[in-house]
Design a protein around this motif. Structure first.
Motif, PDB file in Angstrom:
ATOM      1  N   ASN A 248       2.071  12.276   2.837  1.00 31.67           N
ATOM      2  CA  ASN A 248       2.817  11.030   2.634  1.00 31.67           C
ATOM      3  C   ASN A 248       2.715  10.562   1.192  1.00 31.67           C
ATOM      4  O   ASN A 248       1.814  10.968   0.456  1.00 31.67           O
ATOM      5  CB  ASN A 248       2.276   9.928   3.544  1.00 31.67           C
ATOM      6  CG  ASN A 248       2.459  10.260   4.998  1.00 31.67           C
ATOM      7  OD1 ASN A 248       3.570  10.546   5.432  1.00 31.67           O
ATOM      8  ND2 ASN A 248       1.384  10.239   5.764  1.00 31.67           N
ATOM      9  N   LEU A 249       3.616   9.666   0.811  1.00 32.55           N
ATOM     10  CA  LEU A 249       3.494   9.013  -0.480  1.00 32.55           C
ATOM     11  C   LEU A 249       2.186   8.238  -0.520  1.00 32.55           C
ATOM     12  O   LEU A 249       1.731   7.713   0.508  1.00 32.55           O
ATOM     13  CB  LEU A 249       4.656   8.042  -0.699  1.00 32.55           C
ATOM     14  CG  LEU A 249       6.063   8.616  -0.809  1.00 32.55           C
ATOM     15  CD1 LEU A 249       7.086   7.478  -0.847  1.00 32.55           C
ATOM     16  CD2 LEU A 249       6.205   9.491  -2.028  1.00 32.55           C
ATOM     17  N   ALA A 250       1.605   8.129  -1.706  1.00 31.97           N
ATOM     18  CA  ALA A 250       0.392   7.348  -1.906  1.00 31.97           C
ATOM     19  C   ALA A 250       0.392   6.863  -3.347  1.00 31.97           C
ATOM     20  O   ALA A 250       1.107   7.409  -4.196  1.00 31.97           O
ATOM     21  CB  ALA A 250      -0.852   8.184  -1.623  1.00 31.97           C
TER      22      ALA A 250
ATOM     23  N   THR B 193      -2.164   4.946  -6.628  1.00 35.76           N
ATOM     24  CA  THR B 193      -3.443   4.468  -7.140  1.00 35.76           C
ATOM     25  C   THR B 193      -3.205   3.662  -8.412  1.00 35.76           C
ATOM     26  O   THR B 193      -2.189   3.830  -9.080  1.00 35.76           O
ATOM     27  CB  THR B 193      -4.413   5.631  -7.479  1.00 35.76           C
ATOM     28  OG1 THR B 193      -3.821   6.449  -8.492  1.00 35.76           O
ATOM     29  CG2 THR B 193      -4.743   6.448  -6.248  1.00 35.76           C
TER      30      THR B 193
ATOM     31  N   GLU C 135      10.325   6.686   1.452  1.00 37.47           N
ATOM     32  CA  GLU C 135       9.529   5.470   1.498  1.00 37.47           C
ATOM     33  C   GLU C 135       8.360   5.661   2.451  1.00 37.47           C
ATOM     34  O   GLU C 135       8.393   6.503   3.346  1.00 37.47           O
ATOM     35  CB  GLU C 135      10.387   4.278   1.923  1.00 37.47           C
ATOM     36  CG  GLU C 135      10.992   4.423   3.306  1.00 37.47           C
ATOM     37  CD  GLU C 135      11.940   3.284   3.650  1.00 37.47           C
ATOM     38  OE1 GLU C 135      11.827   2.200   3.064  1.00 37.47           O
ATOM     39  OE2 GLU C 135      12.788   3.499   4.520  1.00 37.47           O
ATOM     40  N   TYR C 136       7.327   4.863   2.231  1.00 37.48           N
ATOM     41  CA  TYR C 136       6.135   4.929   3.076  1.00 37.48           C
ATOM     42  C   TYR C 136       5.327   3.664   2.829  1.00 37.48           C
ATOM     43  O   TYR C 136       5.284   3.151   1.711  1.00 37.48           O
ATOM     44  CB  TYR C 136       5.307   6.165   2.720  1.00 37.48           C
ATOM     45  CG  TYR C 136       4.083   6.350   3.579  1.00 37.48           C
ATOM     46  CD1 TYR C 136       4.192   6.753   4.905  1.00 37.48           C
ATOM     47  CD2 TYR C 136       2.814   6.107   3.072  1.00 37.48           C
ATOM     48  CE1 TYR C 136       3.067   6.925   5.703  1.00 37.48           C
ATOM     49  CE2 TYR C 136       1.687   6.281   3.860  1.00 37.48           C
ATOM     50  CZ  TYR C 136       1.822   6.690   5.166  1.00 37.48           C
ATOM     51  OH  TYR C 136       0.709   6.855   5.957  1.00 37.48           O
ATOM     52  N   THR C 137       4.703   3.158   3.871  1.00 44.08           N
ATOM     53  CA  THR C 137       3.786   2.042   3.708  1.00 44.08           C
ATOM     54  C   THR C 137       2.369   2.578   3.790  1.00 44.08           C
ATOM     55  O   THR C 137       1.962   3.127   4.808  1.00 44.08           O
ATOM     56  CB  THR C 137       4.023   0.955   4.775  1.00 44.08           C
ATOM     57  OG1 THR C 137       5.373   0.500   4.652  1.00 44.08           O
ATOM     58  CG2 THR C 137       3.075  -0.211   4.583  1.00 44.08           C
ATOM     59  N   ASP C 138       1.647   2.462   2.674  1.00 47.65           N
ATOM     60  CA  ASP C 138       0.276   2.949   2.551  1.00 47.65           C
ATOM     61  C   ASP C 138      -0.639   1.739   2.692  1.00 47.65           C
ATOM     62  O   ASP C 138      -0.776   0.956   1.755  1.00 47.65           O
ATOM     63  CB  ASP C 138       0.095   3.632   1.194  1.00 47.65           C
ATOM     64  CG  ASP C 138      -1.275   4.224   1.009  1.00 47.65           C
ATOM     65  OD1 ASP C 138      -2.032   4.342   1.985  1.00 47.65           O
ATOM     66  OD2 ASP C 138      -1.602   4.581  -0.143  1.00 47.65           O
ATOM     67  N   SER C 139      -1.226   1.565   3.885  1.00 44.04           N
ATOM     68  CA  SER C 139      -2.001   0.362   4.220  1.00 44.04           C
ATOM     69  C   SER C 139      -1.083  -0.845   4.095  1.00 44.04           C
ATOM     70  O   SER C 139      -0.182  -1.027   4.881  1.00 44.04           O
ATOM     71  CB  SER C 139      -3.235   0.225   3.348  1.00 44.04           C
ATOM     72  OG  SER C 139      -4.092   1.328   3.524  1.00 44.04           O
ATOM     73  N   HIS C 140      -1.252  -1.637   3.071  1.00 46.36           N
ATOM     74  CA  HIS C 140      -0.448  -2.850   2.877  1.00 46.36           C
ATOM     75  C   HIS C 140       0.586  -2.689   1.760  1.00 46.36           C
ATOM     76  O   HIS C 140       1.340  -3.596   1.467  1.00 46.36           O
ATOM     77  CB  HIS C 140      -1.372  -4.025   2.563  1.00 46.36           C
ATOM     78  CG  HIS C 140      -2.168  -3.807   1.311  1.00 46.36           C
ATOM     79  ND1 HIS C 140      -3.267  -2.996   1.262  1.00 46.36           N
ATOM     80  CD2 HIS C 140      -1.982  -4.267   0.054  1.00 46.36           C
ATOM     81  CE1 HIS C 140      -3.742  -2.975   0.030  1.00 46.36           C
ATOM     82  NE2 HIS C 140      -2.986  -3.730  -0.716  1.00 46.36           N
TER      83      HIS C 140
ATOM     84  N   TYR D 295       3.906  -1.071   0.129  1.00 50.48           N
ATOM     85  CA  TYR D 295       5.166  -0.377   0.415  1.00 50.48           C
ATOM     86  C   TYR D 295       5.541   0.457  -0.802  1.00 50.48           C
ATOM     87  O   TYR D 295       5.602  -0.054  -1.929  1.00 50.48           O
ATOM     88  CB  TYR D 295       6.260  -1.394   0.726  1.00 50.48           C
ATOM     89  CG  TYR D 295       7.632  -0.781   0.857  1.00 50.48           C
ATOM     90  CD1 TYR D 295       7.993  -0.064   2.003  1.00 50.48           C
ATOM     91  CD2 TYR D 295       8.561  -0.911  -0.154  1.00 50.48           C
ATOM     92  CE1 TYR D 295       9.251   0.502   2.126  1.00 50.48           C
ATOM     93  CE2 TYR D 295       9.825  -0.357  -0.038  1.00 50.48           C
ATOM     94  CZ  TYR D 295      10.163   0.357   1.094  1.00 50.48           C
ATOM     95  OH  TYR D 295      11.406   0.918   1.213  1.00 50.48           O
ATOM     96  N   LEU D 296       5.793   1.752  -0.593  1.00 56.28           N
ATOM     97  CA  LEU D 296       6.110   2.680  -1.672  1.00 56.28           C
ATOM     98  C   LEU D 296       7.506   3.251  -1.475  1.00 56.28           C
ATOM     99  O   LEU D 296       7.884   3.608  -0.358  1.00 56.28           O
ATOM    100  CB  LEU D 296       5.096   3.828  -1.692  1.00 56.28           C
ATOM    101  CG  LEU D 296       3.630   3.418  -1.765  1.00 56.28           C
ATOM    102  CD1 LEU D 296       2.736   4.625  -1.555  1.00 56.28           C
ATOM    103  CD2 LEU D 296       3.335   2.745  -3.102  1.00 56.28           C
TER     104      LEU D 296
END
Length: 116
Positions: free
Chosen positions: A50-52, A54, A81-86, A88-89
């Motif tokens: 998935n997208l991530a 940092t 698109e992807y939601t990484d924890s809180h 949105y990417l």
């Protein structure tokens, strides 16, 4: 490559040459100079599913899985698109604007809403 940050949303938009370069090199970055400090934002190909993203040492890095990169380049797919924890990417191809803007858009993708 452009970046847009709003709240917990991070969006990268890439021109045609950005997408081509990223596909070949697996890494792309831009730097904004604030005088005494710089903000670097980068896109990096990697192996996770998935997208991530940092943030480290004034550098925002959005990681994009290799299979997504391949699909993105080989098809008309606009982005992922992807939601990484809180957070949105979103990473997407940059389309030409429908209204008049001062920036050069010659390297952007044709806007599908444009009428000829």
């Amino acid at each position: 490559m452009k970046i847009r940050i709003k709240g917990n949303s991070l969006r990268y938009r890439l021109s045609k040459s950005d997408v081509d370069r990223f596909n070949k090199e697996g890494y792309l970055e831009e730097v904004t100079d604030f005088g005494g400090q710089q903000l670097t934002y980068a896109l990096q190909r990697y192996t996770l599913p998935n997208l991530a993203a940092t943030l480290q040492d004034n550098t925002i890095t959005l990681f994009m899985p290799a299979p997504m990169v391949h699909e993105w380049v080989a098809t008309e797919k606009v982005g992922f698109e992807y939601t990484d924890s809180h957070l949105y990417l979103l990473v997407e191809k940059d389309f030409q604007c429908l209204d008049n803007v001062a920036e050069d858009q010659s390297d952007n993708y044709p806007n599908p809403l444009m009428t000829c």
